[in-house]
Design an enzyme around this catalytic site. Structure first.
Site, PDB file in Angstrom:
ATOM      1  N   TYR A  33      67.295  29.585  48.057  1.00 43.37           N
ATOM      2  CA  TYR A  33      66.962  28.180  47.818  1.00 43.37           C
ATOM      3  C   TYR A  33      68.139  27.269  48.158  1.00 43.37           C
ATOM      4  CZ  TYR A  33      69.733  27.920  43.493  1.00 43.37           C
ATOM      5  OH  TYR A  33      70.759  27.893  42.594  1.00 43.37           O
ATOM      6  N   ARG A  52      73.931  26.694  55.211  1.00 43.25           N
ATOM      7  CA  ARG A  52      74.007  27.697  54.136  1.00 43.25           C
ATOM      8  C   ARG A  52      72.656  28.368  53.921  1.00 43.25           C
ATOM      9  NH1 ARG A  52      76.250  25.743  48.412  1.00 43.25           N
ATOM     10  NH2 ARG A  52      74.185  24.777  48.343  1.00 43.25           N
ATOM     11  N   ARG A 100      52.592  44.407  45.430  1.00 41.61           N
ATOM     12  CA  ARG A 100      53.934  44.612  44.886  1.00 41.61           C
ATOM     13  C   ARG A 100      54.500  46.003  45.203  1.00 41.61           C
ATOM     14  NH1 ARG A 100      56.874  46.589  40.995  1.00 41.61           N
ATOM     15  NH2 ARG A 100      58.637  45.412  40.175  1.00 41.61           N
ATOM     16  N   HIS A 102      58.496  47.579  46.578  1.00 43.40           N
ATOM     17  CA  HIS A 102      59.858  47.089  46.772  1.00 43.40           C
ATOM     18  C   HIS A 102      60.228  46.867  48.238  1.00 43.40           C
ATOM     19  CE1 HIS A 102      60.107  48.114  42.589  1.00 43.40           C
ATOM     20  NE2 HIS A 102      61.355  47.700  42.499  1.00 43.40           N
ATOM     21  N   LYS A 146      72.633  32.108  48.193  1.00 42.64           N
ATOM     22  CA  LYS A 146      71.994  31.235  47.193  1.00 42.64           C
ATOM     23  C   LYS A 146      70.620  31.821  46.878  1.00 42.64           C
ATOM     24  CE  LYS A 146      72.003  26.316  46.017  1.00 42.64           C
ATOM     25  NZ  LYS A 146      72.585  26.446  44.696  1.00 42.64           N
ATOM     26  N   GLU A 178      83.736  30.743  39.010  1.00 38.92           N
ATOM     27  CA  GLU A 178      83.107  29.416  39.128  1.00 38.92           C
ATOM     28  C   GLU A 178      82.295  29.155  37.864  1.00 38.92           C
ATOM     29  OE1 GLU A 178      80.109  29.286  42.242  1.00 38.92           O
ATOM     30  OE2 GLU A 178      79.512  31.360  41.855  1.00 38.92           O
ATOM     31  N   LEU A 202      79.561  30.986  45.015  1.00 39.94           N
ATOM     32  CA  LEU A 202      78.748  30.234  45.968  1.00 39.94           C
ATOM     33  C   LEU A 202      79.679  29.257  46.694  1.00 39.94           C
ATOM     34  CD1 LEU A 202      75.737  29.775  46.839  1.00 39.94           C
ATOM     35  CD2 LEU A 202      75.937  27.647  45.580  1.00 39.94           C
TER      36      LEU A 202
HETATM   37  N1  PDD Z   1      73.748  24.886  41.971  1.00 40.64           N
HETATM   38  N2  PDD Z   1      78.000  27.649  42.160  1.00 40.64           N
HETATM   39  C1  PDD Z   1      76.770  27.954  41.717  1.00 40.64           C
HETATM   40  C2  PDD Z   1      76.559  29.266  41.052  1.00 40.64           C
HETATM   41  C3  PDD Z   1      75.714  27.043  41.885  1.00 40.64           C
HETATM   42  O1  PDD Z   1      74.488  27.360  41.450  1.00 40.64           O
HETATM   43  C4  PDD Z   1      75.971  25.784  42.494  1.00 40.64           C
HETATM   44  C5  PDD Z   1      74.896  24.760  42.697  1.00 40.64           C
HETATM   45  C6  PDD Z   1      77.281  25.513  42.929  1.00 40.64           C
HETATM   46  C7  PDD Z   1      77.638  24.221  43.625  1.00 40.64           C
HETATM   47  O2  PDD Z   1      77.098  24.184  44.920  1.00 40.64           O
HETATM   48  P1  PDD Z   1      76.739  22.813  45.636  1.00 40.64           P
HETATM   49  O3  PDD Z   1      77.942  21.985  45.592  1.00 40.64           O
HETATM   50  O4  PDD Z   1      76.363  23.233  47.013  1.00 40.64           O
HETATM   51  O5  PDD Z   1      75.585  22.195  44.886  1.00 40.64           O
HETATM   52  C8  PDD Z   1      78.264  26.469  42.755  1.00 40.64           C
HETATM   53  C9  PDD Z   1      72.597  24.060  42.244  1.00 40.64           C
HETATM   54  C10 PDD Z   1      72.863  22.594  42.200  1.00 40.64           C
HETATM   55  C11 PDD Z   1      71.452  24.499  41.367  1.00 40.64           C
HETATM   56  O6  PDD Z   1      71.271  25.706  41.249  1.00 40.64           O
HETATM   57  O7  PDD Z   1      70.710  23.663  40.849  1.00 40.64           O
END
Ligand code: PDD
Length: 275
Positions: A33, A52, A100, A102, A146, A178, A202
């Site tokens: 996503y 990304r 379903r 895997h 992501k 993070e 991320l």
């Molecule tokens: N999340 N690290 C993680 C684990 C994240 O889920 C996100 C963003 C970030 C920051 O990434 P960016 O600057 O590209 O938004 C870092 C989004 C906003 C979410 O899951 O809603």
């Protein structure tokens, strides 16, 4: 009003679409996503988000069902359909609909998208900062993807919330990685520190925006692993994300950070010039 799109068409109501039971997104979390913020109808750093998105798709061997231009058209139509100027666009791609099992099925990937009004952050939080709660990073080793699999992130965020905090800060092998949905920066002696863009975080788009701003403002930057002690001893610290932008940290569990946020406030101010 929220705008929604599922499997090749816009819906008339966000609650109208019923996702098939055998959607791999909800049976396996098998998908990826993005979240893009839109300021005055203009998506912020859209190309970087699409880069990304493509990298995440490739990492899980997911074939995009649209060209980049087609995907952009769908996103822009979603933005146009909204009555709001400032929205967040969430879009995800799953491996599709199949019985379903895997193994990867031979199906078309399915795109869904939701456009909703952005929720501005409280002014006092933007100015003074938020409290964070420190936890073990229990996620897998491919956090640069992501992925839809957000259970450890969701659990960490909830644990932080139950401690009266806005974000969970995660520790892996003695080093800070993070936040549960944000990247982390520390200011020490005028230099900006952030965790290197390894597989364990991320690679945030807002993080990238801060690099651009730091260069412009001639703030020295270091991508370096750092410990919890370093964070607690920070002159300033902040988290970044699409929806939080640049948000100061005022407290790390029981430790109050200094309240002079010169660099953080400069970055916040300069951030607005990017959109
Ligand atoms: N999340 N690290 C993680 C684990 C994240 O889920 C996100 C963003 C970030 C920051 O990434 P960016 O600057 O590209 O938004 C870092 C989004 C906003 C979410 O899951 O809603």
């Amino acid at each position: 009003m929220e705008i929604a799109y599922y499997k090749d068409q816009f819906l008339t109501d966000v609650n109208e679409g019923v996702v098939p039971i055998q959607e791999r997104g909800h049976q396996f979390g098998d998908g990826i996503y993005e979240v893009v913020r839109v300021y005055n109808k203009k998506p912020f750093m859209l190309e970087e988000h699409l880069d990304r998105f493509e990298q995440s798709a490739e990492a899980i061997a997911l074939k995009l069902p649209y060209s980049r231009d087609e995907l952009k058209e769908i996103i822009m139509e979603g933005i146009e359909r909204s009555e709001e100027q400032n929205v967040d666009v969430y879009f995800q791609l799953t491996r599709g609909i199949a019985p379903r099992l895997h193994f990867y099925p031979d199906t078309q990937a399915v795109l869904s998208l939701v456009v909703k009004p952005s929720k501005p952050l409280a002014e006092d939080k933007k100015r003074d900062g938020v409290a964070v709660h420190v936890m073990d990073d229990e996620r897998w080793s491919n956090c640069y993807i992501k992925s839809l699999n957000l259970l450890p992130n969701v659990m960490a965020k909830q644990a932080a919330f139950e401690k009266g905090c806005d974000e969970a800060i995660l520790i892996r092998d003695e080093f800070v990685t993070e936040g549960s949905s944000s990247n982390l920066f520390v200011v020490k002696d005028g230099t900006l520190y952030t965790t290197p863009a390894t597989r364990h975080i991320l690679h945030g788009i807002t993080r990238k925006a801060v690099f651009i701003l730091a260069e412009r403002l001639q703030i020295p930057m270091k991508e370096e692993h750092f410990t919890l002690e370093f964070l607690k001893d920070a002159d300033e610290a902040f988290i970044t994300s699409t929806t939080s932008e640049v948000l100061p940290i005022k407290k790390v569990d029981d430790v109050n950070l200094p309240t002079h946020l010169t660099i953080t406030h400069r970055l916040q101010k300069e951030f607005k010039t990017l959109y």
